[in-house]
Design a protein around this motif. Structure first.
Motif, mmCIF file in Angstrom:
data_model
loop_
_atom_site.group_PDB
_atom_site.id
_atom_site.type_symbol
_atom_site.label_atom_id
_atom_site.label_comp_id
_atom_site.label_asym_id
_atom_site.label_seq_id
_atom_site.Cartn_x
_atom_site.Cartn_y
_atom_site.Cartn_z
ATOM 1 N N ILE A 193 -18.417 16.515 -11.880
ATOM 2 C CA ILE A 193 -19.419 16.805 -12.898
ATOM 3 C C ILE A 193 -19.740 15.497 -13.617
ATOM 4 O O ILE A 193 -18.838 14.729 -13.969
ATOM 5 N N ASP A 194 -21.013 15.236 -13.816
ATOM 6 C CA ASP A 194 -21.428 14.034 -14.538
ATOM 7 C C ASP A 194 -20.908 14.150 -15.969
ATOM 8 O O ASP A 194 -21.250 15.093 -16.689
ATOM 9 N N LEU A 195 -20.086 13.219 -16.357
ATOM 10 C CA LEU A 195 -19.430 13.306 -17.662
ATOM 11 C C LEU A 195 -20.400 13.164 -18.829
ATOM 12 O O LEU A 195 -20.089 13.578 -19.943
ATOM 13 N N ARG A 196 -21.598 12.655 -18.571
ATOM 14 C CA ARG A 196 -22.611 12.643 -19.631
ATOM 15 C C ARG A 196 -22.970 14.073 -20.027
ATOM 16 O O ARG A 196 -23.180 14.361 -21.210
ATOM 17 N N THR A 197 -23.001 14.981 -19.059
ATOM 18 C CA THR A 197 -23.289 16.390 -19.369
ATOM 19 C C THR A 197 -22.161 16.983 -20.200
ATOM 20 O O THR A 197 -22.407 17.677 -21.187
ATOM 21 N N VAL A 198 -20.924 16.714 -19.821
ATOM 22 C CA VAL A 198 -19.776 17.226 -20.580
ATOM 23 C C VAL A 198 -19.811 16.662 -21.998
ATOM 24 O O VAL A 198 -19.551 17.384 -22.968
ATOM 25 N N ALA A 232 -19.979 18.864 -25.393
ATOM 26 C CA ALA A 232 -18.958 18.734 -26.438
ATOM 27 C C ALA A 232 -19.583 18.348 -27.777
ATOM 28 O O ALA A 232 -19.222 18.900 -28.824
ATOM 29 N N ALA A 233 -20.531 17.415 -27.756
ATOM 30 C CA ALA A 233 -21.183 16.996 -28.999
ATOM 31 C C ALA A 233 -21.977 18.148 -29.620
ATOM 32 O O ALA A 233 -21.913 18.373 -30.832
ATOM 33 N N ALA A 234 -22.702 18.903 -28.793
ATOM 34 C CA ALA A 234 -23.467 20.051 -29.309
ATOM 35 C C ALA A 234 -22.522 21.098 -29.887
ATOM 36 O O ALA A 234 -22.792 21.673 -30.947
ATOM 37 N N GLY A 276 -24.228 18.314 -10.081
ATOM 38 C CA GLY A 276 -23.152 18.355 -11.071
ATOM 39 C C GLY A 276 -23.586 17.753 -12.394
ATOM 40 O O GLY A 276 -22.766 17.218 -13.137
ATOM 41 N N GLN A 277 -24.864 17.869 -12.711
ATOM 42 C CA GLN A 277 -25.404 17.260 -13.925
ATOM 43 C C GLN A 277 -25.951 18.271 -14.922
ATOM 44 O O GLN A 277 -26.672 17.895 -15.846
ATOM 45 N N ALA A 278 -25.604 19.552 -14.764
ATOM 46 C CA ALA A 278 -26.158 20.574 -15.652
ATOM 47 C C ALA A 278 -25.165 21.711 -15.849
ATOM 48 O O ALA A 278 -24.287 21.944 -15.018
ATOM 49 N N HIS A 309 -29.520 25.913 -21.230
ATOM 50 C CA HIS A 309 -29.272 24.948 -20.158
ATOM 51 C C HIS A 309 -29.156 23.576 -20.808
ATOM 52 O O HIS A 309 -29.986 23.193 -21.630
ATOM 53 N N MET A 310 -28.099 22.829 -20.470
ATOM 54 C CA MET A 310 -27.933 21.447 -20.936
ATOM 55 C C MET A 310 -27.715 20.573 -19.710
ATOM 56 O O MET A 310 -26.927 20.922 -18.837
ATOM 57 N N ASP A 311 -28.429 19.436 -19.664
ATOM 58 C CA ASP A 311 -28.221 18.504 -18.555
ATOM 59 C C ASP A 311 -28.331 17.071 -19.054
ATOM 60 O O ASP A 311 -28.753 16.823 -20.184
ATOM 61 N N CYS A 312 -27.931 16.141 -18.198
ATOM 62 C CA CYS A 312 -27.983 14.710 -18.563
ATOM 63 C C CYS A 312 -29.156 14.019 -17.901
ATOM 64 O O CYS A 312 -29.157 12.793 -17.751
ATOM 65 N N GLY A 313 -30.177 14.776 -17.528
ATOM 66 C CA GLY A 313 -31.383 14.210 -16.951
ATOM 67 C C GLY A 313 -32.271 13.610 -18.024
ATOM 68 O O GLY A 313 -31.810 13.247 -19.112
#
Length: 189
Positions: free
Chosen positions: A89-94, A98-100, A141-143, A178-182
């Protein structure tokens, strides 16, 4: 290097989102005591899956370092439960999740509806719903699709949007975000 990723999210912006949540994340002595003892900056993720019955509640990042074993657990937890396929999983998404979560000031874990999706699962879901993207970031793995029973879709979306880290979709009819790091963008109602 400018510090800006291809998604337009800077490390400074993401760290700023965490810094902004520090006040709400540490209002009690028990939370603050870790910082007083030199515990430093931590990131924590709390989720459960209604599909598998599994739960995680873990610190996955301490003082600038991801914890390898915790990241492996997150990857497994966010697997495609239909195929048991696991992807990093792209850790930017995690980090966005976590921040939200911190901004929402809740103790309740997220309910994970969808993390990684195999191409097979994505194609099946796409055949059933026009809301599933052909090239979904879930397949990379980015969402993640998430729900909280104590917060509305709008509250969750506003917190995720405040992180300015990626895409945020409101799915009010299905009660999830839905949350993603795109690319930073938002949609839905």
């Amino acid at each position: 290097m400018t510090g800006k990723s291809s998604t337009g999210m800077t490390r400074r912006a993401l760290l700023g989102a965490f810094a902004a949540t520090a006040v709400t994340a540490a209002p009690t002595f028990s939370n603050a005591a870790g910082f007083l003892r030199g515990g430093g900056d931590i990131r924590r993720i709390k989720m459960y899956s209604g599909r598998t019955g599994e739960r995680i509640d873990m610190i996955y990042w301490i003082e600038g370092q991801y914890i390898k074993d915790a990241v492996k657990e997150v990857n497994y937890f966010m697997r495609d439960w239909r195929t048991d396929g696991v992807k990093s999983i792209d850790l930017r998404t995690v980090d966005i999740m976590a921040a939200a979560h911190n901004l929402l000031d809740v103790n309740e874990p997220y309910m994970l509806l969808s993390g990684y999706r195999s191409p097979k699962t994505n194609a099946m879901l796409r055949s059933r719903s026009r809301g599933v993207a052909k090239n979904s970031l879930h397949m990379r793995g980015q969402a993640a699709d998430l729900r909280l029973s104590t917060r509305s879709v709008n509250q969750m979306a506003k917190a995720a949007i405040a992180c300015q880290g990626g895409g945020v979709g409101r799915y009010s009819g299905s009660n999830f975000v839905h949350m993603d790091c795109g690319v930073v963008r938002s949609w839905g109602g």
